[in-house]
Design an enzyme around this catalytic site. Structure first.
Site, PDB file in Angstrom:
ATOM      1  N   ALA A 224       0.837  -1.204   0.000  1.00 42.89           N
ATOM      2  CA  ALA A 224       0.000   0.000   0.000  1.00 42.89           C
ATOM      3  C   ALA A 224       0.870   1.252   0.000  1.00 42.89           C
ATOM      4  O   ALA A 224       0.466   2.295  -0.502  1.00 42.89           O
ATOM      5  CB  ALA A 224      -0.922  -0.002   1.215  1.00 42.89           C
TER       6      ALA A 224
ATOM      7  N   HIS B  48      -0.386   6.572   2.535  1.00 48.33           N
ATOM      8  CA  HIS B  48       0.739   5.653   2.770  1.00 48.33           C
ATOM      9  C   HIS B  48       2.020   6.116   2.085  1.00 48.33           C
ATOM     10  O   HIS B  48       3.114   6.034   2.620  1.00 48.33           O
ATOM     11  CB  HIS B  48       0.385   4.254   2.262  1.00 48.33           C
ATOM     12  CG  HIS B  48      -0.911   3.715   2.768  1.00 48.33           C
ATOM     13  ND1 HIS B  48      -2.125   4.310   2.516  1.00 48.33           N
ATOM     14  CD2 HIS B  48      -1.176   2.619   3.513  1.00 48.33           C
ATOM     15  CE1 HIS B  48      -3.094   3.610   3.080  1.00 48.33           C
ATOM     16  NE2 HIS B  48      -2.545   2.564   3.705  1.00 48.33           N
TER      17      HIS B  48
ATOM     18  N   GLY C 123      -5.751  -5.356  -0.914  1.00 51.68           N
ATOM     19  CA  GLY C 123      -4.686  -5.088   0.040  1.00 51.68           C
ATOM     20  C   GLY C 123      -5.098  -3.990   0.980  1.00 51.68           C
ATOM     21  O   GLY C 123      -6.286  -3.740   1.167  1.00 51.68           O
ATOM     22  N   CYS C 124      -4.125  -3.316   1.548  1.00 52.18           N
ATOM     23  CA  CYS C 124      -4.419  -2.341   2.593  1.00 52.18           C
ATOM     24  C   CYS C 124      -4.608  -0.970   1.971  1.00 52.18           C
ATOM     25  O   CYS C 124      -3.868  -0.031   2.279  1.00 52.18           O
ATOM     26  CB  CYS C 124      -3.317  -2.360   3.623  1.00 52.18           C
ATOM     27  SG  CYS C 124      -3.039  -4.019   4.244  1.00 52.18           S
ATOM     28  N   VAL C 125      -5.549  -0.878   1.058  1.00 52.89           N
ATOM     29  CA  VAL C 125      -5.779   0.374   0.358  1.00 52.89           C
ATOM     30  C   VAL C 125      -7.256   0.761   0.443  1.00 52.89           C
ATOM     31  O   VAL C 125      -8.077  -0.056   0.761  1.00 52.89           O
ATOM     32  CB  VAL C 125      -5.360   0.284  -1.122  1.00 52.89           C
ATOM     33  CG1 VAL C 125      -3.871   0.070  -1.225  1.00 52.89           C
ATOM     34  CG2 VAL C 125      -6.105  -0.808  -1.835  1.00 52.89           C
TER      35      VAL C 125
END
Lengths: 241, 510, 111
Positions: B238, B245, C109-111
């Protein structure tokens, strides 16, 4: 009656000891493949001993969680520890000096136990969340303990039983020589409840007592970067490739 | 999805009343055949799921002491019952940690204990029926494995361990979760959770070099696949892709630049995250971690540094040495671990968190900052659950709390804490951890963020906080998504190294 | 799995309405999906969608938000090269919502 209670005690004790040792053996032999202490955690073995001591003696985590539950739970358990030690007078001859010394405190401890148990049960009955998670056995176990403590206190304060005879009886049990037991309904209730408790112990949630010592989140040292921690079954994965 | 609204703040943080089944049927999407089979799980719920599930449970009970002890030891004291953010936010009693565990414990008792076999009703034991299995899928995917309950349990029972076991059992019968399993497939195939292929990654990094040059006039590099670099940076993918991020990634690069550290990323191993942990599958956990070992060996690096990612740091700190040998102290005849450990430089911690790296450099006075560049921010810090309760930084217990805060204080003038009952080991999960950061669970995520949002609001009201720093990719994505629903600006959230990036003085070392 | 009907033809989508077969995509489908997302497609929207598809063609993934904003800024002027502009067009988040309309797989994912 004498003989029946004696046989029950022998069987229950056997079941208790064998069952408990079996469980402890299972806990001890089951691997903990990963380092999972709840951090911040001690980085040394000495630190872990301290953490476990705080946990087992003072119920540190429960203290953080809920003061009422902690107070009631701790009163009950600390009381029980004293009461159990007080009961050593029935099994030792001559009675050890420190057991003689704690006799008066044991009585207060019995009362503390009862208050603690009633407090815990009240919580279980009247706090919505706790009632939701309670099974019938949770209530019955508290009831059983309350029965043991009340019958004990009853004999202490109101319907005295012949403690000399009781002691003779248990001394006899230790030597496989059955002696007469006073005919006393309160005493019978007290002893049979204890038999029940011994039987339940190794197959129920009462396993929290040995369990806490094997809890990886509490008894592991926090040193995964410094030492490679590898269980047997996990190590096999490495040789396979 | 637009109709999801934030729950009201509690005036005083009372324990909410129960609303049974409030979250029934609100679990995640089920993984399809393609997703499951790609990572070696049965494609769909198998016909003999009952027997297989019970057998798997037996296997796990014999392999994990945690599970065995935790199944036995709970006394239903209720210490954990009001500690879970999902319970607080949803009021569904099955989101109380103890009740969540009991979804499995009831089955354990029925099949693995005498009282449960003889008197199931008495001890709350029940058969594993299809309804129970569905309930597992629903509620074990409403746990973010944040371990807050384990702090308060008198026996240290960690619901995360139970959740992981339940997910492992579900996967073994072909009843997995779409989000986690799809991502795991991408890691195996492409090297990261996003599915970001090498060329796209390289293009993105080149773009970043241009951007930083434009903003600072200095050539800060974002090297990739450089053999012989000293540091291999493993960061959540990310960081290459999402806002905010990417600002932290720029921060790491600036720190490496300013300290003259030679470093590299790896296109093959471009992911710190490890969703194998979320689904409790040791093989997946290990296989994903092995990519890092492989990259380290191939690139010949001396150090491995991990970027801002919560669960990744738990895996790296607590598990990497076990899984892959990234660490120290392997036995002399442990060839597998020695092969890598001989290569690594043990003057430094292996692996090392980027915050440890930066803080060491600050302490060595190898970095300098213009703190006033962060003056527009009044900053607070959200402890990420996996960092707080599953890892450490530095030499002392609790370093994971102190070091990020020390960095913030070194690069900015305005720092305030949120309520102590919600920080350090008592921190609340952001609401999106543990494989729940997916749109199909948005309602749960919004509700689960309630306790954090309450105290953030308090900090905003009392101290004028306008920036919440955190060191986790999931936290950043989750807050960016749900904070607008609570009426906050999504740009209030960012990384610690974003603040470092703002204030760092490049090129002009003192 | 689900389906959508556009122009008399049936297309497969996943649970969330993302096209399963990327080659199915056409402008009608984009308009259809946009409508389900309550978005009225304008030229500005199409600029973004077209860029996403070009980028995907080359890299097999949607661009990072930063790459997208930069490209839009270069093409349409610096004042539009920021994420506020994109959020204005795609309120649910430019990453996911725009990808969905462009017929691209959802970033995970981490988005």
């Amino acid at each position: 009656m004498n003989l029946m209670i004696a046989i029950l005690f022998y069987l229950a004790t056997l079941f208790f000891v064998v069952g408990l040792f079996h469980r402890i053996r299972v806990y001890a032999s089951t691997p903990a493949p990963l380092k999972i202490p709840t951090t911040p955690a001690p980085t040394t073995t000495g630190g872990v001993v301290l953490r476990m001591t705080r946990e087992v003696v003072f119920f540190e985590s429960l203290f953080k969680a809920n003061l009422w539950t902690w107070a009631m739970g701790w009163m009950f358990h600390a009381g029980m520890a004293l009461v159990l030690m007080r009961h050593l007078r029935y099994f030792t001859e001559p009675v050890w000096g420190w057991v003689v010394l704690i006799q008066p405190f044991g009585i207060y401890a019995g009362i503390a136990m009862l208050i603690g148990l009633c407090g815990l049960w009240t919580r279980r009955l009247f706090v919505e969340r706790i009632r939701y998670i309670s099974t019938p056995s949770d209530h019955l176990m508290l009831l059983l303990l309350i029965g043991i403590v009340s019958s004990g206190l009853l004999m202490q304060f109101f319907v005295h039983t012949d403690v000399i005879a009781v002691k003779n009886y248990f001394q006899g049990l230790l030597n496989f020589n059955i002696q007469p037991l006073p005919v006393d309904i309160t005493l019978a209730l007290h002893l049979l409840s204890v038999v029940m408790l011994l039987v339940i112990f190794p197959i129920s949630k009462l396993l929290h007592a040995p369990g806490v010592f094997f809890s990886p989140t509490r008894n592991q040292t926090d040193n995964p970067r410094e030492n490679r921690h590898l269980s047997t079954w996990a190590a096999k994965l490495e040789s396979e490739k | 999805m637009a109709d999801i609204t934030a729950p009201a703040y509690r005036i005083i943080p009372i324990i909410p009343a129960l609303i049974p089944d409030a979250m029934a049927g609100k679990g995640p999407y089920v993984a399809n055949d393609k997703i499951n089979e790609a990572i070696g799980f049965p494609g769909q719920l198998v016909e003999d799921w009952h027997d297989r599930a019970i057998a798997k449970m037996g296997e796990l009970l014999s392999k994990y002491r945690s599970l065995k002890v935790f199944m036995d030891a709970c006394v239903h004291c209720g210490a954990c019952s009001d500690k879970c953010h999902y319970f607080i936010g949803t009021q569904d009693p099955k989101n109380m940690p103890v009740a969540r565990q009991d979804l499995m414990r009831s089955v354990y008792r029925r099949y693995f204990t005498l009282p449960g076999k003889w008197f199931p009703k008495l001890v709350g034991a029940r058969d594993l029926t299809r309804e129970v299995l569905d309930e597992w899928h629903n509620y074990f995917y409403q746990c973010s494995e944040c371990r807050r309950c384990s702090v308060f349990c008198p026996y240290g029972i960690d619901t995360a361990e139970v959740t992981m076991a339940a997910r492992e059992i579900l996967d073994s019968v072909g009843y997995g979760q779409k989000y986690s399993n799809e991502i795991i497939g991408k890691v195996h195939k492409i090297g990261n959770n996003l599915g970001l292929p090498g060329p796209a990654l390289i293009d993105t990094l080149e773009g970043l070099e241009e951007d930083v040059k434009e903003a600072t006039g200095i050539d800060v590099r974002f090297p990739i696949d450089v053999k012989g670099a000293e540091v291999l940076l493993i960061t959540p993918s990310a960081d290459f892709f999402a806002e905010p991020h990417i600002d932290s990634l720029i921060g790491y690069a600036k720190v490496f630049h300013a300290t003259g550290t030679s470093w590299t990323l790896s296109s093959m191993s471009s992911e710190a995250g490890n969703f194998g942990m979320f689904i409790g599958n040791y093989d997946q956990l290990r296989k994903i971690a092995m990519r890092i070992r492989q990259a380290a060996l191939e690139l010949g690096v001396k150090r491995i540094v991990v970027g801002e990612c919560g669960h990744a740091w738990r895996v790296a700190y607590s598990f990497w040495n076990t899984l892959t040998g990234v660490g120290d102290g392997a036995d002399a005849n442990d060839k597998f671990a020695q092969m890598l450990q001989k290569q690594l430089d043990h003057r430094y911690k292996q692996p090392m968190h980027i915050c440890e790296f930066t803080w060491d450099m600050i302490e060595d006075e190898r970095l300098s900052f213009d703190k006033s560049l962060n003056d527009k921010h009044i900053i607070t810090f959200h402890d990420s659950c996996n960092v707080a309760r599953g890892s450490r930084m530095g030499n002392l217990p609790g370093g994971q709390f102190e070091i990020p805060r020390n960095i913030i204080k070194a690069v900015a003038n305005n720092f305030v804490e949120m309520s102590p009952n919600t920080t350090h080991e008592r921190t609340f999960c952001c609401g999106g951890g543990g494989g729940l950061l997916t749109d199909d669970l948005l309602e749960l995520r919004v509700k689960g963020a309630l306790p954090r949002m309450e105290v953030l609001q308090q900090a905003v009201d009392e101290h004028g906080v306008n920036f919440m720093a955190t060191i986790c990719a999931i936290c950043k994505a989750q807050f960016t998504k749900i904070m607008p629903i609570y009426g906050f600006d999504r740009r209030m959230v960012g990384g610690v190294h974003q603040l470092v990036s703002n204030a760092i003085i490049l090129g002009d070392k003192k | 799995m689900a389906n959508i009907d556009v122009g008399g033809k049936n297309y497969e989508t996943d649970e969330e309405g993302y096209l399963v077969n990327l080659t199915d995509w056409n402008a009608d489908i984009a308009n259809y999906i946009a409508k389900t997302e309550s978005i009225e497609m304008s030229d500005q929207h199409w600029e973004v969608i077209n860029f996403l598809r070009e980028y995907f063609e080359e890299y097999q993934i949607a661009p990072a938000v930063r790459v997208l904003t930069k490209a839009i800024g270069k093409k349409l002027g610096a004042e539009k090269g920021n994420s506020e502009y994109l959020y204005g067009l795609f309120p649910y988040g430019p990453g996911k919502q725009a990808c969905k309309i462009a017929g691209l797989p959802k970033p995970t994912g981490c988005v």
